[in-house]
Write an enzyme that holds these catalytic residues in place. Sequence first.
Site, PDB file in Angstrom:
ATOM      1  N   SER A 129       0.827  -1.214   0.000  1.00 52.25           N
ATOM      2  CA  SER A 129       0.000   0.000   0.000  1.00 52.25           C
ATOM      3  C   SER A 129       0.857   1.257   0.000  1.00 52.25           C
ATOM      4  O   SER A 129       1.940   1.287   0.589  1.00 52.25           O
ATOM      5  CB  SER A 129      -0.872  -0.009   1.253  1.00 52.25           C
ATOM      6  OG  SER A 129      -1.376   1.281   1.512  1.00 52.25           O
ATOM      7  N   GLU A 131       0.254   3.569   1.783  1.00 50.47           N
ATOM      8  CA  GLU A 131       0.362   3.967   3.195  1.00 50.47           C
ATOM      9  C   GLU A 131       1.728   3.604   3.770  1.00 50.47           C
ATOM     10  O   GLU A 131       2.112   4.111   4.825  1.00 50.47           O
ATOM     11  CB  GLU A 131      -0.745   3.303   4.015  1.00 50.47           C
ATOM     12  CG  GLU A 131      -2.108   3.926   3.831  1.00 50.47           C
ATOM     13  CD  GLU A 131      -2.216   5.325   4.427  1.00 50.47           C
ATOM     14  OE1 GLU A 131      -1.862   5.499   5.600  1.00 50.47           O
ATOM     15  OE2 GLU A 131      -2.644   6.237   3.707  1.00 50.47           O
ATOM     16  N   TYR A 153      -1.726   0.297  10.538  1.00 48.37           N
ATOM     17  CA  TYR A 153      -1.994  -0.292   9.218  1.00 48.37           C
ATOM     18  C   TYR A 153      -0.758  -0.171   8.317  1.00 48.37           C
ATOM     19  O   TYR A 153      -0.319  -1.140   7.704  1.00 48.37           O
ATOM     20  CB  TYR A 153      -3.196   0.410   8.564  1.00 48.37           C
ATOM     21  CG  TYR A 153      -3.397  -0.011   7.134  1.00 48.37           C
ATOM     22  CD1 TYR A 153      -4.041  -1.199   6.816  1.00 48.37           C
ATOM     23  CD2 TYR A 153      -2.893   0.762   6.083  1.00 48.37           C
ATOM     24  CE1 TYR A 153      -4.189  -1.603   5.502  1.00 48.37           C
ATOM     25  CE2 TYR A 153      -3.037   0.365   4.772  1.00 48.37           C
ATOM     26  CZ  TYR A 153      -3.686  -0.816   4.486  1.00 48.37           C
ATOM     27  OH  TYR A 153      -3.815  -1.227   3.179  1.00 48.37           O
TER      28      TYR A 153
HETATM   29  O1  G4F Z   1     -10.574   6.785   2.139  1.00 50.27           O
HETATM   30  P1  G4F Z   1      -9.605   6.701   3.234  1.00 50.27           P
HETATM   31  O2  G4F Z   1     -10.095   6.115   4.512  1.00 50.27           O
HETATM   32  O3  G4F Z   1      -8.358   5.933   2.638  1.00 50.27           O
HETATM   33  P2  G4F Z   1      -6.810   5.842   3.095  1.00 50.27           P
HETATM   34  O4  G4F Z   1      -6.654   6.091   4.546  1.00 50.27           O
HETATM   35  O5  G4F Z   1      -6.037   6.717   2.176  1.00 50.27           O
HETATM   36  O6  G4F Z   1      -6.476   4.313   2.811  1.00 50.27           O
HETATM   37  C1  G4F Z   1      -6.957   3.613   1.673  1.00 50.27           C
HETATM   38  O7  G4F Z   1      -5.982   3.633   0.652  1.00 50.27           O
HETATM   39  C2  G4F Z   1      -4.752   2.979   0.996  1.00 50.27           C
HETATM   40  C3  G4F Z   1      -3.781   3.133  -0.171  1.00 50.27           C
HETATM   41  O8  G4F Z   1      -4.200   2.438  -1.252  1.00 50.27           O
HETATM   42  C4  G4F Z   1      -5.020   1.530   1.353  1.00 50.27           C
HETATM   43  F1  G4F Z   1      -3.860   0.914   1.681  1.00 50.27           F
HETATM   44  C5  G4F Z   1      -5.991   1.467   2.511  1.00 50.27           C
HETATM   45  O9  G4F Z   1      -6.299   0.104   2.807  1.00 50.27           O
HETATM   46  C6  G4F Z   1      -7.268   2.188   2.106  1.00 50.27           C
HETATM   47  O10 G4F Z   1      -7.852   1.504   1.030  1.00 50.27           O
HETATM   48  O11 G4F Z   1      -9.048   8.180   3.588  1.00 50.27           O
HETATM   49  C7  G4F Z   1      -8.497   9.006   2.595  1.00 50.27           C
HETATM   50  C8  G4F Z   1      -8.238  10.384   3.185  1.00 50.27           C
HETATM   51  C9  G4F Z   1      -7.483  10.361   4.519  1.00 50.27           C
HETATM   52  O12 G4F Z   1      -6.491  11.357   4.502  1.00 50.27           O
HETATM   53  C10 G4F Z   1      -8.527  10.733   5.564  1.00 50.27           C
HETATM   54  O13 G4F Z   1      -8.024  11.434   6.706  1.00 50.27           O
HETATM   55  O14 G4F Z   1      -9.494  10.991   3.478  1.00 50.27           O
HETATM   56  C11 G4F Z   1      -9.417  11.642   4.735  1.00 50.27           C
HETATM   57  N1  G4F Z   1     -10.764  11.779   5.270  1.00 50.27           N
HETATM   58  C12 G4F Z   1     -11.384  12.975   5.540  1.00 50.27           C
HETATM   59  N2  G4F Z   1     -12.606  12.747   6.053  1.00 50.27           N
HETATM   60  C13 G4F Z   1     -11.603  10.786   5.597  1.00 50.27           C
HETATM   61  C14 G4F Z   1     -12.765  11.391   6.086  1.00 50.27           C
HETATM   62  N3  G4F Z   1     -11.476   9.450   5.503  1.00 50.27           N
HETATM   63  C15 G4F Z   1     -12.530   8.678   5.898  1.00 50.27           C
HETATM   64  N4  G4F Z   1     -12.419   7.331   5.776  1.00 50.27           N
HETATM   65  N5  G4F Z   1     -13.697   9.251   6.396  1.00 50.27           N
HETATM   66  C16 G4F Z   1     -13.861  10.600   6.504  1.00 50.27           C
HETATM   67  O15 G4F Z   1     -14.894  11.083   6.961  1.00 50.27           O
END
Ligand code: G4F
Length: 336
Positions: A129, A131, A153
């Site tokens: 990832s 990440e 993670y």
């Molecule tokens: O959609 P996210 O939760 O994805 P994140 O953390 O980037 O991780 C995903 O992608 C990775 C890379 O491919 C994978 F390894 C992992 O398993 C997963 O699929 O969050 C994306 C961004 C973050 O910066 C978070 O802080 O969105 C920001 N965010 C802002 N508000 C939010 C929110 N994320 C989530 N989940 N929910 C919110 O309300």
Amino acid sequence: MSRRVALITGITGQDGSYLAEFLLEKGYRVHGLVRRVALEDPEHHFQRINHIVEDIELHSGSLESFASLYRVMRSVQPDECYHLAAQSFVSYSFEDEFSTLNININGTHYLLAATHDLNPCCRFYFAGSSEMFGRACEVPQNENTRFHPRSAYGISKVAGFELTRNYREAYGIYASSGILYNHESPRRGYEFVSRKITSHAARIKLGLADRLPLGNLDAKRDWGHARDYVKAMWMILQQPEPGDYVVATGKMHSVAEFAELAFSHVGLNHRDFVTIDTKLFRPAEVDILQGDASLAKEVLGWSPEVAFEDLVREMVEADLRVHATAAPPCFQESRA
Ligand code: G4F
């Protein structure tokens, strides 16, 4: 010629379901590892694979049990193993570091050990990832960028990546990793920000919701389409030599831009509906991720086909259909 055999862990998830479809089209016999609880409640757990469930073989097993993975590996004897299953929600890994590390690291280690012991000619794919780069020291990141994970993670994925590399170097296993950046689709889980935004945009448009609480709007991600990315997984395992590849679009957008685009597809202004919920900020954020997939392009011949705008449109349109016809799903507001 006999059909090639693939084993997919995480087959019920977004990536697993697209990969299973892709491999079936290529003529593979596809086996999937699923948790026993999923077999007992297929209606709930098999939503993404219902349409192909008659064409694949499912085996119960748990990433927490070496014995169960060993048994499945011995019975399936795959030519290719795609290890996609994980606790994959970054935010949750702050709530339960221990289970994230246990499942993600031990599960990968158990599968590699079983492969080495029972089936050393099997080609092994590990779902790395972006990440792993975390607080990245350069933009864009490539295969040589130093890792600086910012969550349990991310740490678990670095460990899985290093285990995969070590099985390759120490035991000669054909073991490769894809370092995949964020990849989305209408099959994405509702806890991830992309689907949270598109489902809320649809629900608000349909009068089923009136606000969208989000955390950090300034975070920037390199978002691609999951269907493009599972193709890269397969291409990685078709190379004469194992190796590690960044899989990304090379284009970066903020969470705010994602929301702006999604709401504009339904004729709304996201500013009228998005609220900031500080509980949704992470203890350690990954601010910027942008991948340089030059190696994948040069060696695999892979490049993404779906543009960001088309991805967001496809997701919003799918969510309009879902919410116009079905009971709304359960939303996990805390840390989602
Ligand atoms: O959609 P996210 O939760 O994805 P994140 O953390 O980037 O991780 C995903 O992608 C990775 C890379 O491919 C994978 F390894 C992992 O398993 C997963 O699929 O969050 C994306 C961004 C973050 O910066 C978070 O802080 O969105 C920001 N965010 C802002 N508000 C939010 C929110 N994320 C989530 N989940 N929910 C919110 O309300």
